[in-house]
Design a protein around this motif. Structure first.
Motif, PDB file in Angstrom:
ATOM      1  N   ASP A 103      -6.070 -30.321  -1.483  1.00  0.00           N
ATOM      2  CA  ASP A 103      -5.402 -31.534  -1.027  1.00  0.00           C
ATOM      3  C   ASP A 103      -5.572 -31.649   0.486  1.00  0.00           C
ATOM      4  O   ASP A 103      -6.358 -30.925   1.095  1.00  0.00           O
ATOM      5  N   GLY A 104      -4.852 -32.611   1.091  1.00  0.00           N
ATOM      6  CA  GLY A 104      -4.996 -32.855   2.509  1.00  0.00           C
ATOM      7  C   GLY A 104      -6.081 -33.881   2.790  1.00  0.00           C
ATOM      8  O   GLY A 104      -6.650 -34.485   1.868  1.00  0.00           O
ATOM      9  N   PRO A 105      -6.412 -34.132   4.068  1.00  0.00           N
ATOM     10  CA  PRO A 105      -7.357 -35.182   4.444  1.00  0.00           C
ATOM     11  C   PRO A 105      -8.737 -35.025   3.820  1.00  0.00           C
ATOM     12  O   PRO A 105      -9.424 -36.022   3.578  1.00  0.00           O
ATOM     13  N   LEU A 106      -9.168 -33.800   3.566  1.00  0.00           N
ATOM     14  CA  LEU A 106     -10.506 -33.599   3.015  1.00  0.00           C
ATOM     15  C   LEU A 106     -10.602 -33.967   1.545  1.00  0.00           C
ATOM     16  O   LEU A 106     -11.693 -34.057   0.989  1.00  0.00           O
ATOM     17  N   SER A 107      -9.471 -34.197   0.902  1.00  0.00           N
ATOM     18  CA  SER A 107      -9.453 -34.523  -0.522  1.00  0.00           C
ATOM     19  C   SER A 107      -9.442 -36.027  -0.773  1.00  0.00           C
ATOM     20  O   SER A 107      -9.289 -36.456  -1.923  1.00  0.00           O
ATOM     21  N   LEU A 108      -9.610 -36.819   0.291  1.00  0.00           N
ATOM     22  CA  LEU A 108      -9.551 -38.276   0.179  1.00  0.00           C
ATOM     23  C   LEU A 108     -10.795 -38.911   0.777  1.00  0.00           C
ATOM     24  O   LEU A 108     -11.576 -38.276   1.471  1.00  0.00           O
TER      25      LEU A 108
END
Length: 540
Positions: A330-335
């Protein structure tokens, strides 16, 4: 290699769908030929990793267009997926079906069975929407479509508030009853990992004994016996192979490679083929014509509040979010960085939205040539708001340069070649200025960096559009569907006019480009075509 019932050329969005649907039940032997390699790549699977795959020649065709007068003589870069999953493995993952009117228009152009009531069930069949099912959304399908409202950057709330202040309704689902309004994009991720056509459709089917997938297999031409397509020639590791299709060959190579393969095989405009020394198998003047693409431009701002730049720029921030992604997915890298979105009418006279909005809570104004460093944005808080046109009237063309199947084709988009397209873009950027002037945005914006407040008059705005606008990577229409063989390439069941045993199933069949991102409608086309092919096979 031998014989197969169906040979699918290209493991892109539609090709993966067909591989799954045609091999189900083990009745038919199916071969998929993909010019690229495996999608088992960290940067492919990590959602924000498309910033890396954008220029990676191992995963990407990296096409360049011809110099284009409509955009001040500049050439446009066209990334196209050269990997299992095709462009669904390197795109920004935004899931947009298009407007109902888009498909009703397809039907009105002489393509029965392609109106919105006809295609809606295929959209629903394809998806597993985390928001749940209703009259528009589907659940239980192969492709995960995720609502990421709880995970987007906090500034998306400011963007939505500004859109409402600017007169747009809040829209919780651009794939629902109406596309118009401002809101958040749904994206194709599953548990923090990209959900591509390959992961959703192809890989589950690769366990079947009747499906074979050949990677790094570059198709050089189709083989014909009389007026029937019977085989495919391709190269792999320097060796030439041929394979025979007893039922059909299905071109799913995309809006660039499908017309290229047809022309190399002698199907296209006779004058072009004869000029290049290619024997004419079938005169089809519209192959490579009717090229359409959405054109976009970004306005870039320095922010008074933290953006993703503050996290992704410093080494310690990248280490922090990287560790979080590896541990928790998750976090910014998951979007995607395209988090906020919307659709609006650039003037009140229009019956439906004609412009798409994008809000990205980061900026990379100083990106060096040849790179797109989404993981290394500007060293100050910044964000971008962009637009692109939904219904371009400009038409381009694509044609091979020679009989060499390894030479990239000549791509002439003819962007902004009509007054209507240019005027719409002007209206669109003026709306961006109104959006930026709302109370919510004005509190956030420290400075407009690009193009800058000095660009204000009609002529200055027009010139800026021509100097900076470019593709948003939705090429389509180059083997358009229609009833007339002189004005189209395939019929409404996607069979190539005048030839037997050959279909086209990808975005090149769009008679008109849809409103917004085209991955979802391309997957729908694959689902629709699978039913056509299986129905025709049962009747044969």
């Amino acid at each position: 290699m031998g014989e197969f019932d169906f040979v699918i050329v290209g493991a892109g969005s539609a090709g993966c769908v067909l591989a799954n649907r045609l091999s189900k039940g083990a009745r038919y032997r199916v071969l998929v030929l993909e010019a690229g390699g495996s999608d088992r790549n960290f940067w492919v699977r990590m959602p924000i990793g498309y910033g890396k795959t954008f220029y990676d020649g191992r995963l990407n065709w990296k096409y360049m267009t011809e110099p284009d007068p409509g955009i001040a003589g500049r050439r446009s870069y066209w990334p196209r997926g050269k990997v299992l999953g095709g462009s669904s493995s390197i795109n920004a993952m935004v899931f947009i079906r298009g407007q109902a009117e888009d498909f009703d228009q397809w039907a009105a152009l002489g393509n029965p069975g392609w109106g919105y009531p006809d295609v809606l069930p295929y959209f629903q069949r394809a998806e597993n929407n985390t928001a749940g099912g209703n009259d528009w959304r589907g659940t239980g399908g192969p492709l995960q479509v995720s609502d990421v409202a709880k995970n987007v950057h906090p500034l998306c709330k400011t963007y939505i508030a500004a859109g409402i202040e600017a007169g747009l309704p809040f829209n919780p689902d651009f794939n629902g009853a109406s596309q118009e309004g401002v809101g958040l994009y749904q994206i194709t991720i599953k548990k923090g990992v990209r959900a591509s056509a390959a992961t959703a459709y192809l890989r589950p089917a690769m366990k079947r004994s009747n499906l074979r997938v050949e990677t790094n297999a570059h198709v050089t031409r189709l083989l014909f016996e009389g007026g029937r397509a019977t085989g495919v020639e391709y190269r792999r590791a320097g060796e030439k192979y041929t394979v025979r299709a007893t039922r059909e060959i299905i071109l799913c190579a995309g809006a660039v490679n499908t017309p290229q393969i047809l022309q190399l095989s002698g199907v296209g405009a006779g004058h072009l083929l004869r000029e290049l020394g290619i024997p004419v198998v079938h005169e089809s003047p519209q192959v490579g014509q009717n090229l359409q693409d959405h054109v976009g431009v970004d306005y870039i701002y320095r922010s008074r509040e933290p953006t993703l730049n503050n996290i992704l720029r410093p080494w310690w921030g990248r280490m922090m979010v990287g560790s979080r992604y590896l541990a928790l997915r998750d976090g910014p890298l998951s979007l995607s960085v395209n988090q906020g979105g919307g659709f609006f009418r650039s003037n009140s006279r229009l019956a439906r939205p004609n412009m798409q909005l994008y809000f990205s809570p980061l900026s990379y104004i100083k990106a060096p040539p040849g790179q797109r460093p989404l993981m290394s944005p500007d060293p100050y808080p910044g964000f971008m708001i962009g637009i692109s046109n939904c219904h371009p009237t400009s038409r381009g063309r694509l044609e091979i340069r020679s009989a060499d199947p390894f030479e990239a084709p000549r791509i002439q988009p003819n962007y902004l070649s009509t007054e209507q397209d240019l005027e719409e873009m002007l209206e669109g950027v003026r709306f961006l200025r109104r959006l930026a002037a709302t109370e919510s945005m004005a509190r956030l914006i420290a400075e407009e960096l690009t193009p800058g407040p000095a660009i204000a008059t009609r002529d200055e705005l027009m010139d800026d559009i021509r100097q900076r606008a470019g593709s948003v990577f939705h090429p389509s229409g180059t083997c358009a569907m229609g009833p007339d063989p002189v004005k189209s390439v395939v019929d409404p069941r996607l069979r190539v006019h005048g030839l037997a045993g050959l279909r086209v199933v990808d975005a090149s069949i769009f008679p008109r480009v849809t409103s917004g991102n085209i991955n979802a409608p391309t997957i729908m086309v694959g689902e629709r075509a699978a039913d056509f092919i299986l129905e025709d096979a049962r009747r044969a």
